[in-house]
Scaffold this active site. Structure first.
Site, mmCIF file in Angstrom:
data_model
loop_
_atom_site.group_PDB
_atom_site.id
_atom_site.type_symbol
_atom_site.label_atom_id
_atom_site.label_comp_id
_atom_site.label_asym_id
_atom_site.label_seq_id
_atom_site.Cartn_x
_atom_site.Cartn_y
_atom_site.Cartn_z
ATOM 1 N N LYS A 22 46.745 25.332 34.349
ATOM 2 C CA LYS A 22 45.463 25.082 35.032
ATOM 3 C C LYS A 22 45.539 25.551 36.478
ATOM 4 O O LYS A 22 44.663 26.256 36.962
ATOM 5 C CB LYS A 22 45.158 23.576 34.997
ATOM 6 C CG LYS A 22 44.065 23.141 35.941
ATOM 7 C CD LYS A 22 43.858 21.641 35.894
ATOM 8 C CE LYS A 22 44.552 20.868 36.980
ATOM 9 N NZ LYS A 22 43.989 21.010 38.325
ATOM 10 N N ASN A 23 46.607 25.131 37.172
ATOM 11 C CA ASN A 23 46.686 25.389 38.605
ATOM 12 C C ASN A 23 46.925 26.855 38.941
ATOM 13 O O ASN A 23 46.861 27.242 40.103
ATOM 14 C CB ASN A 23 47.772 24.522 39.251
ATOM 15 C CG ASN A 23 47.333 23.068 39.326
ATOM 16 O OD1 ASN A 23 46.185 22.745 39.015
ATOM 17 N ND2 ASN A 23 48.239 22.192 39.729
ATOM 18 N N ASP A 118 39.283 12.530 47.989
ATOM 19 C CA ASP A 118 39.892 12.865 46.716
ATOM 20 C C ASP A 118 40.588 11.607 46.211
ATOM 21 O O ASP A 118 41.082 10.816 47.000
ATOM 22 C CB ASP A 118 40.912 13.988 46.965
ATOM 23 C CG ASP A 118 41.362 14.645 45.693
ATOM 24 O OD1 ASP A 118 42.079 13.982 44.927
ATOM 25 O OD2 ASP A 118 40.996 15.799 45.470
#
Ligand code: UD1
Length: 428
Positions: A22-23, A118
């Site tokens: 994903k990253n 976040d």
């Protein structure tokens, strides 16, 4: 709204597959903006975050074809893309800020919404902004948007990062490839995802030396061209399965894994009594009766990844002995500790340390996952808890894992999605 219903059970046994990280995939999609024409990525995970990035690129004028099943994304970038990344998408996914560097480099202007709070800490953008300023851009915040401007183009320069931030390294790297002259990024992040990004940029025609070390030397080029590129295997997903095997005392073969990106973690597991066996293109992890607890200190790569810290915490909670888990990257990342305590774990948090005293099993309860990794770690905790655990935060898990519940079922676990009962939902 859905939640996971997890029945505590026996060991996980079988084979699971990991795909691209994903990253990495998200940054590679942003990097496609650096060249007009069609870039195609393969081994892209079927996760929500990829769909969000695809939508962001569409709103910048790109034609994006996302084949979810086939794991490919084709991004056709126009000669002159838009330069504004809306708050609506940036707040849904913080990695949206990785369009900042490419847009500033390509267009001399980028307006990217500031992500805001976040769930795992405050996560500033100061290093991203400082890096772009060093390359000659003016950067300021205007009505909630970070605005970077370099109407005459960026100019290569020495950039000293105060901290090896992954996101800042990526943004400065993507900005510098089209800058005039040479950029030297010192104290750069060394994560395999940075190496993957640098590899793709070089394939596109960029000149970069030192990827995977703390010093990146970039010689700017006039223009780049689109490419086809395969995303590096997901080391965090691999680590997730390794911990799943360890804590359930199972036997899991992780196909598609690259063990070289997880050396530190796998050495820890091997030292705790797990049987860790690298195979060609795969990794097998076999658990023992009750493995030993181990200390964890999160650090930038090649140290212990912060993204695996919640799994280590759950592992220690059911291991033999006591361990100290120290979180150095994100100040608010001990959410798993308070939730896993609801499952009967003996965890005490003091600042950025958590002291965990292992016990044989946990005890099922309803829990809530606050981010991708915390929610996934709590699902695994449910597997080693007696009774039925429910885990809210399915949306978080889907952002990072293509099909965690189906993969777990494939390994013999009893995990399903179920609607959150109305009464509970009404009270939230
Ligand atoms: C990336 C990963 C995330 C992982 C993290 C660390 C993505 C999409 N996310 O996040 O999963 O946990 O690397 O491995 O790739 N910081 C600042 N100012 C800045 C930038 C960062 O203070 O300008 C701080 C952050 O608040 C944090 C630390 O630096 O405390 C590390 O952040 P960073 O490496 O940038 O992580 P991300 O790129 O956000």
């Amino acid at each position: 709204m859905e939640r996971f219903r997890v029945v505590g059970g026996g060991p996980l046994v079988g084979t699971v597959r990991v795909v691209g990280a994903k990253n990495s995939a998200l940054k590679l999609m942003a990097a496609a903006l650096l060249a007009p024409g069609a870039t195609t990525l393969s081994s892209v995970p079927a996760i929500l975050d990829v769909s969000i990035m695809a939508e962001l690129l569409r709103r910048l004028g790109c034609d994006v074809v996302h084949d979810v099943e086939g794991g490919t994304v084709r991004i056709d970038v126009p000669e002159r893309p838009g330069h504004r990344a809306d708050y609506e998408l940036v707040r849904a996914m913080r990695a949206s800020i990785s369009v900042l560097g490419p847009l500033t480099a390509r267009l001399g202007i980028a307006d990217v919404a500031v992500p805001g709070g976040d769930a795992i800490g405050s996560r500033g953008l100061d290093l991203h902004a400082a890096g772009l300023r060093t390359l000659g851009a003016t950067v300021h915040v205007d009505h909630g948007y970070l605005v970077a401007e370099a109407p005459d183009g960026l100019v290569g320069a020495p950039v000293q990062l105060e901290f090896p931030s992954v996101g800042a390294t990526e943004n400065v790297l993507m900005a510098s490839v089209l800058a005039r002259g040479t950029t030297v990024i010192d104290n750069a992040a060394r994560e395999p995802e940075i190496v993957d990004l640098a590899t793709m940029l070089v394939e596109m025609g960029a000149e970069i030396e030192g990827a995977g070390t703390s010093t990146l030397v970039v010689t700017g080029v006039e223009q780049l061209h689109p490419v086809e590129h395969t995303v590096v295997p997901d080391r965090i997903a691999t680590g997730t399965w390794a911990f799943a095997a360890a804590m359930t005392r199972g036997d899991v073969t992780i196909e598609g894994a690259d063990h070289r990106h997880l050396t530190f973690v796998l050495d820890k597991l091997a030292g705790a009594g797990l049987d860790v066996e690298p195979l060609p293109g795969a990794l097998r992890v076999r658990g023992t009766e009750q493995p030993t607890a181990f200390d964890v200190v999160t650090l930038p790569y090649p140290g212990f990844p912060t993204d695996l810290q919640p799994f280590a915490l759950v592992y220690d909670a059911v291991a033999k002995g006591s361990a100290m888990v120290t979180e150095n990257l994100f100040e608010a990342r001990f959410h798993t500790a308070t939730e896993v305590a609801r499952l009967g774990a003996d965890v005490r948090v003091d600042g950025h340390h958590a002291l965990v005293r292992g016990r044989e099993r946990l005890s099922a309860a309803p829990v809530v996952g606050s981010d991708i990794r915390a929610a996934a770690a709590l699902v695994l905790a449910g597997l080693v808890a007696d009774g039925v655990t429910t885990v809210e935060g399915v949306g978080h898990v889907d952002r990072g894992y293509p099909h965690l519940d189906a993969d777990l079922r494939g390994l013999g676990a009893d995990v399903v999605r179920e609607p959150v009962p109305e009464l509970v939902e009404g009270l939230l």
